[in-house]
Design an enzyme around this catalytic site. Structure first.
Site, PDB file in Angstrom:
ATOM      1  N   GLU A   1       0.825  -1.273   0.152  1.00 46.25           N
ATOM      2  CA  GLU A   1      -0.036   0.022   0.073  1.00 46.25           C
ATOM      3  C   GLU A   1       0.812   1.302   0.067  1.00 46.25           C
ATOM      4  O   GLU A   1       1.865   1.360   0.776  1.00 46.25           O
ATOM      5  CB  GLU A   1      -0.827  -0.094   1.150  1.00 46.25           C
ATOM      6  CG  GLU A   1      -1.700   1.105   1.378  1.00 46.25           C
ATOM      7  CD  GLU A   1      -2.781   1.187   2.606  1.00 46.25           C
ATOM      8  OE1 GLU A   1      -3.605   1.862   2.789  1.00 46.25           O
ATOM      9  OE2 GLU A   1      -2.521   0.226   3.349  1.00 46.25           O
TER      10      GLU A   1
ATOM     11  N   LYS B   1      -9.373   3.022  -2.472  1.00 48.84           N
ATOM     12  CA  LYS B   1      -9.590   2.429  -1.238  1.00 48.84           C
ATOM     13  C   LYS B   1     -10.955   2.914  -0.739  1.00 48.84           C
ATOM     14  O   LYS B   1     -11.202   3.974  -0.821  1.00 48.84           O
ATOM     15  CB  LYS B   1      -8.616   2.483  -0.429  1.00 48.84           C
ATOM     16  CG  LYS B   1      -8.724   1.793   0.940  1.00 48.84           C
ATOM     17  CD  LYS B   1      -7.242   2.178   1.955  1.00 48.84           C
ATOM     18  CE  LYS B   1      -7.584   1.203   3.205  1.00 48.84           C
ATOM     19  NZ  LYS B   1      -6.325   1.195   3.993  1.00 48.84           N
TER      20      LYS B   1
ATOM     21  N   CYS C   1      -5.605  -3.105   1.808  1.00 44.95           N
ATOM     22  CA  CYS C   1      -5.464  -3.433   2.999  1.00 44.95           C
ATOM     23  C   CYS C   1      -6.884  -3.689   3.840  1.00 44.95           C
ATOM     24  O   CYS C   1      -7.612  -4.555   3.584  1.00 44.95           O
ATOM     25  CB  CYS C   1      -4.876  -2.215   3.736  1.00 44.95           C
ATOM     26  SG  CYS C   1      -4.144  -2.438   5.324  1.00 44.95           S
TER      27      CYS C   1
END
Length: 268
Positions: free
Chosen positions: A45, A114, A148
């Site tokens: 990430e 994200k 994540c």
């Protein structure tokens, strides 16, 4: 069906790297991955800039077609493999925590923002994405993208499974003491939604954070086909579409669902 050898690059650890340092390390990792037969390389990430960049973030973010993307495309083309990498994306006034997939010819295949932001740093700086399922076809395998914290929600992974994702690519910045995510949750997610999950983490101390490493490639039988340690590492394993097809035939979670009973799950 030919297996897709997938490499996970865990590093460089210890400091928030400059973009130039990150690109040099990526070039070296791509060379090693290609020599090992990998066709796909996944980074962590916010790989290009480092995670612990604080209020320097706005100056480091760049568009999806910015100079960092162009450099990654050159690396992918030089070594003949696809690369999925994390970076901070600038879109107008908004900043997104993003992952971009570049093909072995340097072409941009997909970009995902994200959707589930974690912690004070991310919520202060990033705008969450609003597209839950982003996919691309590569070497006969349907790839999906998350980042994540996204993968820690069963709904996001199940949405990918129902959309036909076979290999879910997840760049991550998993911190201590949450190693349970890498050890336990990832294999469970792969088992319950019947897909492969590639999870590439950061490692070592960085600013106020201490990243756990433990990158892994989890298979639909609930095993980790590759597992990194706690430091800089490059691991790889095969994603086998034939094995996935057989596993889905034996494990019938997806077909045995009763969506009509689940309405309360989508209401606050």
């Amino acid at each position: 069906m030919t297996p897709l050898r997938t490499a996970l690059f865990q590093g460089p650890g210890g400091v928030p790297c400059s973009t130039g340092d990150s690109l040099a390390a990526l070039d070296a990792a791509a060379r090693r991955a290609a020599l090992a037969g990998a066709r796909l390389l996944l980074t962590s990430e916010l790989y290009l800039t480092g995670y612990a960049v604080g209020d320097a973030l706005p100056g480091l973010a760049e568009p999806a077609d910015g100079p960092g993307a162009q450099s990654v495309a050159e690396i992918a083309a030089a070594h003949g493999l696809a690369i999925a990498y994390g970076y901070p994306e600038r879109a107008g006034e908004a900043l997104h925590n993003a992952v971009q997939l570049v093909g072995p010819g340097g072409d941009r295949l997909a970009n995902y923002r994200k959707t589930h932001l974690f912690g004070a740093f991310e919520t202060a700086w990033f705008t969450p994405g609003d597209e839950p399922v982003v996919q691309a076809e590569f070497d006969g395998v349907r790839l999906g993208l998350l980042i994540c914290y996204d993968v820690e929600f069963p709904e996001t992974v199940r949405a990918h499974a129902l959309a036909g994702t076979e290999l879910l690519l997840v760049p991550t910045a998993l911190m201590r003491p949450y190693e349970i995510v890498a050890h336990t949750l990832l294999p469970a997610r792969a088992w319950e939604s019947q897909l492969y999950i590639a999870y590439a983490n950061r490692c070592g101390p960085e600013g106020d954070f201490d990243f756990a490493g433990l990158s892994c490639l989890a298979a639909p039988d609930g095993t980790a086909r590759a597992r990194a340690g706690s430091g800089d590492d490059l691991v790889h394993a095969d994603v086998d579409p034939g094995f996935l097809k057989a596993s889905r035939a034996e494990n019938t979670y997806l077909g045995d669902r009763r969506p009509g009973l689940y309405g309360s799950l989508v209401h606050d």
